[in-house]
Design a protein around this motif. Structure first.
Motif, PDB file in Angstrom:
ATOM      1  N   ALA A   1       9.852   3.606  -4.406  1.00 11.37           N
ATOM      2  CA  ALA A   1       9.578   4.787  -3.664  1.00 11.37           C
ATOM      3  C   ALA A   1      10.298   6.000  -2.933  1.00 11.37           C
ATOM      4  CB  ALA A   1       8.159   4.311  -2.349  1.00 11.37           C
TER       5      ALA A   1
ATOM      6  N   TRP B   1       5.682   0.683  -1.912  1.00  2.72           N
ATOM      7  CA  TRP B   1       4.695   1.341  -0.625  1.00  2.72           C
ATOM      8  C   TRP B   1       5.073   1.248   1.035  1.00  2.72           C
ATOM      9  CZ3 TRP B   1       4.221   6.332  -1.999  1.00  2.72           C
ATOM     10  CH2 TRP B   1       3.388   6.998  -1.613  1.00  2.72           C
TER      11      TRP B   1
ATOM     12  N   THR C   1       0.095   2.877  -6.565  1.00  2.00           N
ATOM     13  CA  THR C   1       1.628   2.637  -5.378  1.00  2.00           C
ATOM     14  C   THR C   1       0.781   1.438  -5.445  1.00  2.00           C
ATOM     15  OG1 THR C   1      -0.207   3.546  -3.861  1.00  2.00           O
ATOM     16  CG2 THR C   1       1.316   5.399  -4.633  1.00  2.00           C
TER      17      THR C   1
END
Length: 485
Positions: free
Chosen positions: A289, A318, A349
């Motif tokens: 991420a 995430w 995610t």
């Protein structure tokens, strides 16, 4: 290439000379001075009808510290671990040295397929060294001369069963792809079974969290993890039930654009990961991420699409993201812009560390597999094609109108379609993309690779292209007027 063979041994036993002979080129530098080779070198070897990958390694040194020799030794040991088979060379003229005995013990622990080769074995001067090599406990030494090409036939006979073993393993692991279908085929999308589980590969850059994700999915710490990048060196497969679906999941070495320390070793790790992509049905491209969609991420996703595999993009770590809504918006925009060939592929995610989002990941993988197997009837396709032609007729390049007669699905895994038309070579790529995007939207096939082929259909008129026949002799005779009229 069916398998990988690493050539190892003390410095100056002839490893690079043998490497050059197997690849048929002078790729590796050769000299009488020991320690010339310091890195790993990979080449495509040919030995009779055998084709395999051969690795030339640095001479095994006894150093274990952080010196150059120590780093070279660790590099060679890792190459041995990654290779499918290992050829341990000793110098038959110099005899067996204490270092040979040390390294023989290492090889017994690290590689199942170890072949003992006594190099420089031409002539009677090598007889004593060949007999002495039996003491290493690695079986009967094979007499070879890398410089003169002696013993290559025996080496080929030893490698053949290893090649057959790995070819059989590859055939067993490879998924069924490009399966021909027609409307009369009752076979629905293949349901994974114990014998043929769903095959999933997790790929991505180093330290994206691939091994952590698989440990969380399996429910136990089966794979080594840690904060250091690049812990996993080769692809490892594990079987487990994902929900109620029998699944085989491949953990792969991290793929990055440039290796900073051990470039050759990482090159081998990446090639191993690429093989895992070919063995998968669904490929999970795992992103970090903090640094998503770097150049290597895009290359990995593009490779999976070109190989015809279903793709799911998962954004890991995430849980550490603070501005989730803004970040997710940026990710979706970057995904659509940078990977248009995977338009509609699921983007999920997750947090491999905490387990959040793994239910959504499972749902995305199962749907991607279902779409990858999808089949559409010819009747549906032709009704759809008529509507698409009405909305946007094909162009007429050079004044030649392109007629699209009918469409059918010929393959699945991934879906493959054929459109029979006139002048297929003149149809622009933009119109093919228009049809592919329409297939994705109207038949709910997001993200999966779609193969669309334009094919010419020969006219069935048997008199086409025949010369026009002139009037017959009888007709000419009857047309003549009689003299005297």
């Amino acid at each position: 290439m069916s398998f990988t063979l690493a050539i190892v041994g003390r410095p100056n036993v002839g490893k690079s000379t043998l490497f050059n002979r197997l690849v048929g080129k002078r790729l590796a530098l050769v000299d009488d001075q020991p320690g010339v080779t310091r890195d790993l070198r990979e080449g495509e070897a040919r030995l009779g009808d055998l084709r395999f990958t051969v690795i030339d390694t640095a001479g095994l040194e006894e150093a274990t510290d952080e010196s150059l020799q120590g780093r070279m030794r660790r590099l060679t040991e890792r190459a041995v671990e990654m290779a499918d088979a290992c050829l341990f060379l000793v110098d038959a003229r110099a005899g067996i040295l204490p270092a040979d005995e040390v390294f023989a013990e290492i090889l017994r622990k690290k590689n199942a397929h170890v072949i003992l080769g006594a190099n420089k074995a031409e002539g009677k001067a090598a007889d004593a060294g060949v007999i002495e090599a039996y003491s290493l406990g690695l079986g009967e030494p094979m007499r070879i001369s890398a410089e003169h090409g002696e013993g290559m036939g025996e080496l080929m006979s030893i490698l053949r069963p290893i090649s057959e073993e790995f070819e059989a393993r590859a055939a067993e692991d490879a998924p069924e792809t490009d399966i021909s279908v027609d409307d009369s085929d009752p076979d629905a999308p293949r349901v994974p079974t114990r014998a043929k589980p769903l095959q999933v590969a997790v790929v991505g850059r180093p330290n994206a969290g691939k091994s952590t994700l698989i440990n969380k999915l399996v429910g136990e710490d089966r794979l080594l993890t840690g904060p250091e990048a690049g812990i996993t060196r080769d692809s490892i497969s594990l079987r487990f039930d994902w929900g109620e679906v029998p699944t085989r999941i491949f953990d792969t070495a991290g793929m990055r654009k440039k290796a900073k320390v051990q470039e050759k070793l990482e090159k081998l790790s990446v090639s191993d990961g690429l093989r895992a992509v070919k063995f998968a049905e669904v490929v999970i491209v795992l992103l970090d991420a903090e640094i998503p969609f770097e150049q290597q991420d895009l290359r990995i996703a593009d490779l999976a699409e070109r190989e015809g595999r279903a793709v799911v993009v998962a954004v890991n770590k995430w849980d550490a993201e603070t501005e989730k809504q803004d970040k997710l918006k940026q990710l979706k925009e970057a995904f659509n812009r940078l990977l248009p060939q995977l338009r509609g592929a699921p983007l999920v995610t997750i947090s491999a560390k905490t387990g959040r989002g793994l239910d959504r990941l499972q749902e995305a993988v199962m749907k991607a597999h279902d779409v990858w197997n999808r089949r559409v009837s010819t009747a549906q396709l032709n009704r759809w094609l008529i509507e698409m032609l009405q909305q946007h007729p094909p162009p007429a390049p050079g004044g030649k109108r392109i007629k699209m007669r009918y469409m059918t699905q010929v393959k699945t895994r991934p879906p493959g379609f054929v459109v029979m038309c006139s002048h297929p070579e003149k149809l622009p790529a933009s119109y093919t993309r228009y049809l592919v995007n329409g297939l994705r939207e109207d038949f709910d096939m997001p993200g999966t690779p779609i193969r669309l082929t334009m094919r010419s259909q020969a006219d069935q008129n048997p008199y086409k292209n025949r010369k026009k026949a002139g009037p017959s002799k009888l007709a000419k005779h009857l047309d003549k007027k009689p003299k005297g009229d």
